[in-house]
Scaffold this motif. Structure first.
Motif, PDB file in Angstrom:
ATOM      1  N   ALA A 125       0.837  -1.189   0.000  1.00 32.86           N
ATOM      2  CA  ALA A 125       0.000   0.000   0.000  1.00 32.86           C
ATOM      3  C   ALA A 125       0.873   1.241   0.000  1.00 32.86           C
ATOM      4  CB  ALA A 125      -0.909   0.011   1.242  1.00 32.86           C
ATOM      5  N   GLN A 126       0.363   2.302  -0.593  1.00 33.79           N
ATOM      6  CA  GLN A 126       1.064   3.578  -0.549  1.00 33.79           C
ATOM      7  C   GLN A 126       1.031   4.101   0.886  1.00 33.79           C
ATOM      8  OE1 GLN A 126      -0.615   6.543  -3.145  1.00 33.79           O
ATOM      9  NE2 GLN A 126       1.149   7.894  -3.007  1.00 33.79           N
ATOM     10  N   TRP A 127       2.217   4.438   1.411  1.00 35.55           N
ATOM     11  CA  TRP A 127       2.287   4.906   2.793  1.00 35.55           C
ATOM     12  C   TRP A 127       3.569   5.704   2.974  1.00 35.55           C
ATOM     13  CZ3 TRP A 127       2.220   1.303   7.746  1.00 35.55           C
ATOM     14  CH2 TRP A 127       1.969   2.077   8.879  1.00 35.55           C
ATOM     15  N   SER A 128       3.399   6.942   3.369  1.00 34.67           N
ATOM     16  CA  SER A 128       4.546   7.803   3.653  1.00 34.67           C
ATOM     17  C   SER A 128       4.054   8.985   4.481  1.00 34.67           C
ATOM     18  CB  SER A 128       5.182   8.324   2.363  1.00 34.67           C
ATOM     19  OG  SER A 128       4.348   9.300   1.741  1.00 34.67           O
ATOM     20  N   MET A 129       4.966   9.870   4.815  1.00 32.96           N
ATOM     21  CA  MET A 129       4.610  11.069   5.562  1.00 32.96           C
ATOM     22  C   MET A 129       3.614  11.950   4.811  1.00 32.96           C
ATOM     23  SD  MET A 129       8.176  12.406   7.191  1.00 32.96           S
ATOM     24  CE  MET A 129       8.761  11.833   8.800  1.00 32.96           C
ATOM     25  N   TRP A 185       4.797   1.123  -0.320  1.00 33.44           N
ATOM     26  CA  TRP A 185       5.387   1.633  -1.557  1.00 33.44           C
ATOM     27  C   TRP A 185       5.375   3.157  -1.546  1.00 33.44           C
ATOM     28  CZ3 TRP A 185       2.783   4.612  -5.193  1.00 33.44           C
ATOM     29  CH2 TRP A 185       1.400   4.476  -5.324  1.00 33.44           C
ATOM     30  N   SER A 186       6.316   3.723  -2.266  1.00 36.81           N
ATOM     31  CA  SER A 186       6.554   5.173  -2.285  1.00 36.81           C
ATOM     32  C   SER A 186       6.733   5.730  -0.870  1.00 36.81           C
ATOM     33  CB  SER A 186       5.410   5.903  -3.001  1.00 36.81           C
ATOM     34  OG  SER A 186       5.782   7.212  -3.351  1.00 36.81           O
ATOM     35  N   PRO A 187       7.571   5.106  -0.045  1.00 38.17           N
ATOM     36  CA  PRO A 187       7.733   5.571   1.332  1.00 38.17           C
ATOM     37  C   PRO A 187       8.457   6.911   1.439  1.00 38.17           C
ATOM     38  CG  PRO A 187       9.359   3.883   0.851  1.00 38.17           C
ATOM     39  CD  PRO A 187       8.432   3.932  -0.332  1.00 38.17           C
ATOM     40  N   LEU A 188       9.101   7.322   0.346  1.00 34.32           N
ATOM     41  CA  LEU A 188       9.743   8.642   0.305  1.00 34.32           C
ATOM     42  C   LEU A 188       8.924   9.634  -0.522  1.00 34.32           C
ATOM     43  CD1 LEU A 188      13.475   7.566  -0.119  1.00 34.32           C
ATOM     44  CD2 LEU A 188      12.352   8.445   1.933  1.00 34.32           C
ATOM     45  N   GLY A 189       7.642   9.316  -0.709  1.00 41.70           N
ATOM     46  CA  GLY A 189       6.797  10.232  -1.473  1.00 41.70           C
ATOM     47  C   GLY A 189       7.328  10.460  -2.872  1.00 41.70           C
ATOM     48  N   SER A 190       7.692   9.368  -3.558  1.00 40.83           N
ATOM     49  CA  SER A 190       8.281   9.453  -4.901  1.00 40.83           C
ATOM     50  C   SER A 190       9.478  10.395  -4.928  1.00 40.83           C
ATOM     51  CB  SER A 190       7.224   9.904  -5.921  1.00 40.83           C
ATOM     52  OG  SER A 190       6.171   8.974  -5.997  1.00 40.83           O
ATOM     53  N   GLY A 191      10.229  10.396  -3.848  1.00 44.25           N
ATOM     54  CA  GLY A 191      11.433  11.206  -3.750  1.00 44.25           C
ATOM     55  C   GLY A 191      11.231  12.573  -3.133  1.00 44.25           C
ATOM     56  N   VAL A 196       5.918  -3.339   9.194  1.00 45.23           N
ATOM     57  CA  VAL A 196       5.962  -2.607   7.932  1.00 45.23           C
ATOM     58  C   VAL A 196       7.365  -2.707   7.332  1.00 45.23           C
ATOM     59  CG1 VAL A 196       6.563  -0.372   8.979  1.00 45.23           C
ATOM     60  CG2 VAL A 196       5.442  -0.435   6.751  1.00 45.23           C
ATOM     61  N   VAL A 197       7.426  -2.913   6.025  1.00 36.45           N
ATOM     62  CA  VAL A 197       8.686  -2.947   5.287  1.00 36.45           C
ATOM     63  C   VAL A 197       8.594  -1.920   4.154  1.00 36.45           C
ATOM     64  CG1 VAL A 197      10.261  -4.333   3.903  1.00 36.45           C
ATOM     65  CG2 VAL A 197       9.034  -5.383   5.801  1.00 36.45           C
ATOM     66  N   PRO A 198       9.313  -0.817   4.253  1.00 36.75           N
ATOM     67  CA  PRO A 198       9.302   0.164   3.165  1.00 36.75           C
ATOM     68  C   PRO A 198      10.135  -0.332   1.978  1.00 36.75           C
ATOM     69  CG  PRO A 198      10.091   1.118   5.252  1.00 36.75           C
ATOM     70  CD  PRO A 198      10.117  -0.367   5.389  1.00 36.75           C
ATOM     71  N   ILE A 199       9.745   0.076   0.784  1.00 35.63           N
ATOM     72  CA  ILE A 199      10.515  -0.291  -0.413  1.00 35.63           C
ATOM     73  C   ILE A 199      10.898   0.983  -1.187  1.00 35.63           C
ATOM     74  CG2 ILE A 199       9.781  -2.676  -0.709  1.00 35.63           C
ATOM     75  CD1 ILE A 199       7.594  -1.670  -2.626  1.00 35.63           C
ATOM     76  N   PRO A 200      11.859   1.749  -0.662  1.00 36.51           N
ATOM     77  CA  PRO A 200      12.283   2.955  -1.377  1.00 36.51           C
ATOM     78  C   PRO A 200      13.057   2.600  -2.637  1.00 36.51           C
ATOM     79  CG  PRO A 200      13.739   2.542   0.478  1.00 36.51           C
ATOM     80  CD  PRO A 200      12.628   1.529   0.577  1.00 36.51           C
ATOM     81  N   GLY A 201      12.748   3.287  -3.708  1.00 38.00           N
ATOM     82  CA  GLY A 201      13.505   3.100  -4.934  1.00 38.00           C
ATOM     83  C   GLY A 201      14.771   3.930  -4.889  1.00 38.00           C
TER      84      GLY A 201
END
Length: 310
Positions: free
Chosen positions: A168-172, A194-200, A262-267
């Motif tokens: 799931a999309q999850w970030s600040m 996914w997108s834990p850094l807000g797409s950068g 939770v496991v973040p997947i930052p690109g």
């Protein structure tokens, strides 16, 4: 995803392979991909090459039903990005073919974690899950995942076959749906953010996006929204500086403190950024710091919107 062309601008395979191998060398154990990342299975082929001879060191997660082969009908799935919809197909009769293609492209005998990329609006989730369950019984897939689903879809799927993880999309700047989070906790399902850094964006370094950058479709990155959001989220960068970490490191550490499962997947595209991201797993944030971050997030919302769904 970011290691295939057409996502964050130019990238070549040599740079991408250097990044992947660096992640493995630094101790990363999960690689998340999809048959829809890059043209003609590019991302899966890249990962297959990177893990050759090291397959037992890594969990490979891949997804299906988003980039469709010729002859497979696309079903419209609405999204909040400016392109408004995706074409997906998670019909049971196609899933074995998707998996066999991914297995060949990855150069492996099994997929550790297999997700439908999106729930298919025209197919009951139970039918999609049932087809993946057959692959699990045969040993071609080890664990079932779900991606971009609702709490109700998670519950219905889990009733057919145990779900190991929900993506799931999850970030600040894009909180997880609280009902989905609660359902995952109740059922004992891990969460892949996914997108834990807000797409950068949450790295604090993105000031513009080019025409070859997919983020141009995200309203929060468009026109004056990006600058406005940079200003709105400045207090988080101040907290990061006080903690002696990068803004991206703070964002990942904060997420890891939200749920032990939770496991973040930052690109990431460079060894330096990969090392920075992995360091977040060792960053401890005090209750006071988490409270400060929570107060900031309660007072700001991204201008233009950042969520793919909902």
């Amino acid at each position: 995803m970011v290691l295939s062309p057409g996502v964050y601008g130019e990238i070549d395979d040599d740079r991408a392979l250097t990044a992947l191998r660096s992640a493995l060398d630094e101790g990363a154990t999960l690689i998340d991909t999809s048959d829809g990342y890059g043209e003609d299975g590019h991302n899966e082929r890249l990962i297959g090459e990177a893990v050759r001879g090291r397959r037992d060191e890594v969990v490979i997660a891949t997804k299906f039903g988003f980039r469709l082969p010729e002859g497979v009908e696309g079903h419209s799935f609405p999204v909040k990005y400016s392109f408004e919809e995706l074409a997906v197909n998670a019909e049971p009769q196609h899933i074995r073919g998707y998996a066999q293609t991914s297995l060949r492209t990855l150069g492996t005998d099994y997929i550790d974690l297999y997700y439908p990329h999106f729930p298919d609006p025209k197919v009951p989730i139970e039918e999609t899950v049932g087809a993946v369950a057959e692959l699990i019984t045969e040993g071609l897939v080890r664990h079932l995942g779900l991606s971009n689903v609702t709490a109700d879809e998670l519950r219905r799927a889990h009733a057919v076959h145990p779900v190991a993880a929900v993506q799931a999309q999850w970030s600040m700047w894009a909180p997880i749906d609280p009902e989905l989070h609660a359902a995952a906790r109740e059922l004992g399902v891990g969460i892949v953010a996914w997108s834990p850094l807000g797409s950068g964006f949450l790295t604090g370094t993105v000031r513009n996006v080019g025409e070859d950058d997919f983020r141009r479709f995200i309203p929060g990155f468009q026109a004056g929204n990006l600058q406005a959001n940079h200003d709105r989220f400045a207090p988080l960068r101040e907290i990061a500086a006080e903690q002696g970490v990068t803004p991206g490191g703070l964002a990942l550490a904060w997420l890891l403190h939200q749920d032990e499962h939770v496991v973040p997947i930052p690109g990431s595209r460079t060894p330096a950024h990969i090392a920075e991201n992995l360091a977040a797993a060792r960053t401890e944030l005090s209750a006071e710091t988490l409270d400060r971050i929570g107060r900031v997030l309660a007072e700001v919302a991204p201008q233009g919107g950042t969520r793919l769904l909902g």
